[in-house]
Design an enzyme around this catalytic site. Sequence first.
Site, mmCIF file in Angstrom:
data_model
loop_
_atom_site.group_PDB
_atom_site.id
_atom_site.type_symbol
_atom_site.label_atom_id
_atom_site.label_comp_id
_atom_site.label_asym_id
_atom_site.label_seq_id
_atom_site.Cartn_x
_atom_site.Cartn_y
_atom_site.Cartn_z
ATOM 1 N N HIS A 190 15.719 15.787 -43.146
ATOM 2 C CA HIS A 190 15.573 17.086 -43.819
ATOM 3 C C HIS A 190 16.522 17.179 -45.015
ATOM 4 O O HIS A 190 16.166 17.710 -46.064
ATOM 5 C CB HIS A 190 15.915 18.229 -42.854
ATOM 6 C CG HIS A 190 14.942 18.397 -41.732
ATOM 7 N ND1 HIS A 190 15.210 18.023 -40.437
ATOM 8 C CD2 HIS A 190 13.687 18.920 -41.712
ATOM 9 C CE1 HIS A 190 14.182 18.309 -39.666
ATOM 10 N NE2 HIS A 190 13.237 18.844 -40.402
ATOM 11 N N LYS A 222 6.751 12.458 -45.689
ATOM 12 C CA LYS A 222 5.547 11.647 -45.410
ATOM 13 C C LYS A 222 5.519 11.096 -43.992
ATOM 14 O O LYS A 222 4.560 10.452 -43.616
ATOM 15 C CB LYS A 222 5.444 10.506 -46.423
ATOM 16 C CG LYS A 222 4.887 10.983 -47.761
ATOM 17 C CD LYS A 222 4.286 9.856 -48.566
ATOM 18 C CE LYS A 222 5.331 9.103 -49.314
ATOM 19 N NZ LYS A 222 4.784 8.114 -50.264
ATOM 20 N N ASP A 275 5.127 12.951 -41.520
ATOM 21 C CA ASP A 275 3.956 13.735 -41.091
ATOM 22 C C ASP A 275 2.879 13.562 -42.169
ATOM 23 O O ASP A 275 2.577 14.487 -42.924
ATOM 24 C CB ASP A 275 4.349 15.200 -40.918
ATOM 25 C CG ASP A 275 5.363 15.368 -39.804
ATOM 26 O OD1 ASP A 275 5.085 14.927 -38.681
ATOM 27 O OD2 ASP A 275 6.459 15.900 -40.071
ATOM 28 N N ASN A 285 16.514 22.484 -36.408
ATOM 29 C CA ASN A 285 17.032 21.302 -35.718
ATOM 30 C C ASN A 285 17.108 20.145 -36.718
ATOM 31 O O ASN A 285 16.549 19.073 -36.510
ATOM 32 C CB ASN A 285 16.178 20.959 -34.500
ATOM 33 C CG ASN A 285 16.857 19.929 -33.620
ATOM 34 O OD1 ASN A 285 18.083 19.829 -33.588
ATOM 35 N ND2 ASN A 285 16.067 19.139 -32.936
ATOM 36 N N MET A 300 11.231 23.534 -39.302
ATOM 37 C CA MET A 300 11.312 24.226 -38.009
ATOM 38 C C MET A 300 12.736 24.129 -37.455
ATOM 39 O O MET A 300 12.970 24.343 -36.264
ATOM 40 C CB MET A 300 10.304 23.636 -37.016
ATOM 41 C CG MET A 300 8.864 23.829 -37.516
ATOM 42 S SD MET A 300 7.638 23.832 -36.215
ATOM 43 C CE MET A 300 7.882 22.218 -35.511
HETATM 44 O O1 PAF Z 1 6.781 19.905 -40.637
HETATM 45 C C1 PAF Z 1 7.212 20.949 -40.097
HETATM 46 O O2 PAF Z 1 8.378 21.070 -39.753
HETATM 47 C C2 PAF Z 1 6.244 22.095 -39.842
HETATM 48 O O3 PAF Z 1 4.984 21.634 -39.513
HETATM 49 C C3 PAF Z 1 6.167 23.094 -41.017
HETATM 50 C C4 PAF Z 1 5.630 22.441 -42.272
HETATM 51 C C5 PAF Z 1 7.556 23.666 -41.287
HETATM 52 C C6 PAF Z 1 5.234 24.252 -40.659
HETATM 53 O O4 PAF Z 1 5.672 24.938 -39.531
#
Ligand code: PAF
Length: 277
Positions: free
Chosen positions: A33, A144, A146, A28, A26
């Site tokens: 990431h 992980k 999330d 930012n 998403m």
């Molecule tokens: O983890 C995230 O950033 C979001 O939930 C995802 C997997 C990009 C789905 O919008």
Amino acid sequence: MDIVHSVSQLRRRLRKEPNNVFVPTMGNLHEGHIQLMRIAKPRAACTVVSIFVNRLQFGPREDFDRYPRTLERDSELLRGAGVDVVFAPDEAEIYPEAQTFAVEPSGLQHILEGAHRPGHFRGVATVVLKLFNLVMPHSAIFGKKDYQQYLVLRDMVRQFALPIEIIPAETVRAPDGLALSSRNAYLSAKERREAPRLYRLLRQAYTGIMGGARDFQRIELHCMSQLADHGWHPDYVTVRRQADLQRPDADERELVVLAAARLGRTRLIDNVEMFLR
Ligand code: PAF
């Protein structure tokens, strides 16, 4: 690196790119990431990243409107990470009409994060299925941190027989232990100093359980009361089995302790896996 905004541009760019690995985000972006990109890159000729703040997965009182949109900075980071294609659509591109079909995840969607964020995992699974259909990757990477999201998407891919390998990535942490998250940017300086307590408590739970403690309820209550004593509003701290996040039997070997708690206006989640011998 190519930045494309429309579905038709994306399809054209990927037509000759059957060997691609996908990292949905998403935006930012932070070091967590970038770690996903490092895992992705050696797995395919082409690394595709999407940046899309998905309204469907936010509740009406959540932070959709204030979620930071930082495409320019994100693009620089992705260029530096050697990403090949960035897909950054606007809402009309992903939802040109009301999304009346949705992926209804398993029972997982009703517990823990799902119980506190009704509809969240339906929104996540729906957009991720759609993005998979657009990018058609052979693998996709999910962090992980999330944990429940990773399980929902792993199960979705298995149950729909999607030809995509879901690759989990370890949580990246700041030196003081705080799991990296875009939402950490909402923390005040004072809250940022307090925030590592969440991980410290999960580590204490880990040490206790690895050392033989089996009264999970006591451990959970201890963590919750420590958080409350330090100004947090805990939603849950709970020991579950890794496979499906149900309460573990006494002989369960693969556990995870998960937590969600609000510090000021910021809701943080974290977890620690345990493999008992
Ligand atoms: O983890 C995230 O950033 C979001 O939930 C995802 C997997 C990009 C789905 O919008």
